[in-house]
Design a protein around this motif. Structure first.
Motif, PDB file in Angstrom:
ATOM      1  N   SER A  32    -102.804 -95.720  48.527  1.00  0.00           N
ATOM      2  CA  SER A  32    -103.283 -96.016  49.572  1.00  0.00           C
ATOM      3  C   SER A  32    -102.475 -97.518  49.819  1.00  0.00           C
ATOM      4  O   SER A  32    -102.843 -98.163  50.739  1.00  0.00           O
ATOM      5  CB  SER A  32    -103.844 -95.508  50.519  1.00  0.00           C
ATOM      6  N   SER A  35    -100.210-100.078  51.625  1.00  0.00           N
ATOM      7  CA  SER A  35    -100.253-100.188  52.813  1.00  0.00           C
ATOM      8  C   SER A  35    -101.167-100.775  53.548  1.00  0.00           C
ATOM      9  O   SER A  35    -101.035-101.795  54.479  1.00  0.00           O
ATOM     10  CB  SER A  35    -100.703 -99.102  53.727  1.00  0.00           C
ATOM     11  N   SER A  53     -91.855-100.959  52.328  1.00  0.00           N
ATOM     12  CA  SER A  53     -92.337 -99.702  52.782  1.00  0.00           C
ATOM     13  C   SER A  53     -90.907 -98.516  51.711  1.00  0.00           C
ATOM     14  O   SER A  53     -91.611 -97.675  51.378  1.00  0.00           O
ATOM     15  CB  SER A  53     -91.905 -98.778  54.208  1.00  0.00           C
ATOM     16  N   ALA A  56     -92.421 -98.268  48.760  1.00  0.00           N
ATOM     17  CA  ALA A  56     -93.816 -97.758  48.688  1.00  0.00           C
ATOM     18  C   ALA A  56     -92.919 -95.886  48.761  1.00  0.00           C
ATOM     19  O   ALA A  56     -93.707 -95.324  48.057  1.00  0.00           O
ATOM     20  CB  ALA A  56     -94.741 -97.719  49.662  1.00  0.00           C
ATOM     21  N   THR A 258     -98.608 -94.820  55.496  1.00  0.00           N
ATOM     22  CA  THR A 258     -98.342 -95.839  54.881  1.00  0.00           C
ATOM     23  C   THR A 258     -97.926 -97.007  56.657  1.00  0.00           C
ATOM     24  O   THR A 258     -98.500 -98.371  55.938  1.00  0.00           O
ATOM     25  CB  THR A 258     -96.747 -96.097  54.386  1.00  0.00           C
ATOM     26  N   ALA A 379     -91.912 -92.934  54.978  1.00  0.00           N
ATOM     27  CA  ALA A 379     -92.268 -94.356  54.432  1.00  0.00           C
ATOM     28  C   ALA A 379     -91.421 -95.420  55.021  1.00  0.00           C
ATOM     29  O   ALA A 379     -91.002 -95.936  55.244  1.00  0.00           O
ATOM     30  CB  ALA A 379     -92.432 -93.567  53.001  1.00  0.00           C
TER      31      ALA A 379
END
Length: 427
Positions: A32, A35, A53, A56, A258, A379
């Protein structure tokens, strides 16, 4: 050889669950963290939000794809070795990210290596522990361990959001690296390979209980993992479970996990306040997922999944039109939070019913891979939609509609007959 006996008798299984709960909790905090780091990285390096992103998303994708291989590797070289190696990789890759100056550094550290490392400290780990250490109460225990991701948000997000707001992204990295490294001695000291290693049987089992073993403990674990996928892919139930869990990932850590903090930022809500919203969701998910495990031991898991996905879909459709007032956000946090990970216990039960205790964890690993493919897609999708439209509204509406579709698919799952025949034993 039987290792030195531990205290508590069969209840030592709950000591193991406690340590694994912490591992899953920290892994959830690691996953997490991007984010929270998104806006500080954007401000510090000038990187575009879709680039961050996407990194991620790579981590989320590898987190899922690693799962089934990790499940087989736990049988081949041992759960302890696999888990300890994963924790080392997680801590080392997070620490190395302190040196990053270019986007590809972010992809390598927080994408590739943290994704692979955390992939072995995920739902497949919980499924393996449940099958090895428990004969009864499996749904409840899996619910508790699944809730660790919510607890990870509950504990980590306000802390790391505060660190990010006051000191940027580097303090977040340091906090996650230290927390991950601290787990290594706990696992080394307190987690035996299996109950027989300390002269016990599974919780709720008789003294002569002999749990099923996997052929992955002999031979090539990669070949066994892929052959299990091949056999499972020939069944309809696998694809129904895969599709619903794809949607589960798309509508949870992929989109909400995200992008919710960034979405709130677009609406004028600060990072700490937005992280507090996620923490509130974490509180309700801790309640909802534990209750889901209890319900899974007693009711039809297909109907439970249908209800969970329907509530989630309606919650996501509601959010863009909520006005983002304090009251409306609390309503969203309660409705959405109650079933954030509530889908895991019934999905695991359906996988075990269809594929058996021996192959179930590996098949469940592939189903979790579908979850993370969906999460990775969301994401990247959320970041792209934000860049193209300047807001997240359509992304959340589409996610809500996919959850409604998953609710319908859940009711089609049939595990009344085993999905495939018992595997032939090695000659």
């Amino acid at each position: 050889m039987i290792a030195q006996s531990r205290p508590f008798g069969q209840r030592y299984a709950f000591v193991v669950v406690g340590v694994i709960f912490l591992c899953l909790l920290i892994a959830a905090g690691l996953r997490s963290a991007p984010s929270v780091m998104m806006l500080p990285l954007e401000n510090s390096f000038g990187w575009r939000r879709d680039v961050i992103s996407l990194a991620a998303g790579v981590g989320i994708l590898l987190y899922g794809l690693t799962g089934p291989f990790a499940a087989a590797l736990m049988e081949r070289i041992g759960l302890r070795r696999t888990l300890l190696a994963s924790l080392v990789v997680m801590s080392a890759s997070t620490t190395l990210s302190l040196l990053m100056t270019k986007p590809w550094h972010l992809f390598i550290t927080w994408g590739v290596f943290s994704g692979i490392g955390s992939g072995a400290v995920a739902s497949v780990l919980g499924a393996t522990i449940v099958n090895r250490w428990f004969k009864t109460n499996r749904g409840l225990v899996m619910g508790l361990m699944s809730a660790s991701s919510a607890t990870g948000m509950l504990i980590f997000l306000p802390l790391i959001a505060s660190l990010a707001q006051s000191g940027g992204w580097q303090p977040v990295v340091i906090a996650v690296a230290i927390a991950t490294a601290a787990l290594i001695p706990l696992v080394w000291l307190l987690v035996p390979e299996r109950p027989a290693s300390i002269g016990m049987v599974r919780y709720g089992a008789q003294a002569d209980d002999v749990p099923p073993t996997s052929p992955a403990s002999q031979g090539n674990f990669l070949a066994h993992t892929l052959s299990t996928l091949r056999r499972a892919a020939g069944t309809r139930v696998f694809w129904y479970l895969f599709a619903t869990f794809f949607v589960c990932g798309f509508t949870t850590n992929g989109l909400v996990g995200t992008h919710l903090i960034a979405f709130c930022g677009d609406m004028g809500i600060g990072e700490v306040q937005a992280a507090g919203l996620l923490s509130m969701m974490g509180i309700f998910d801790l309640i909802g997922t534990t209750l889901s495990g209890w319900l899974t031991d007693r009711y039809d898991p297909r109907k439970l999944l249908g209800v969970y996905y329907a509530i989630r879909g309606l919650s996501l459709i509601y959010l863009p039109y909520s006005g983002f007032s304090a009251t409306s956000l609390i309503i969203f946090a309660v409705l959405y939070g109650l079933d954030w990970i509530a889908t895991v216990p019934p999905t695991l039960r359906l996988a075990n019913e269809a594929f058996g205790d021996r192959s179930g964890p590996i098949v469940f690993g592939w189903i979790v891979a579908g979850h993370q493919v969906g999460a990775a897609a969301a994401a990247a999708f959320g970041g792209t939609m934000r860049e193209l439209q300047g807001n997240y509204e359509l992304a959340f509406l589409i996610a809500g509609m996919t959850a409604i579709a998953a609710a319908c698919i859940s009711l089609l799952i049939n595990t009344s007959r085993p999905a495939f025949d018992p595997e032939p034993q090695a000659a």
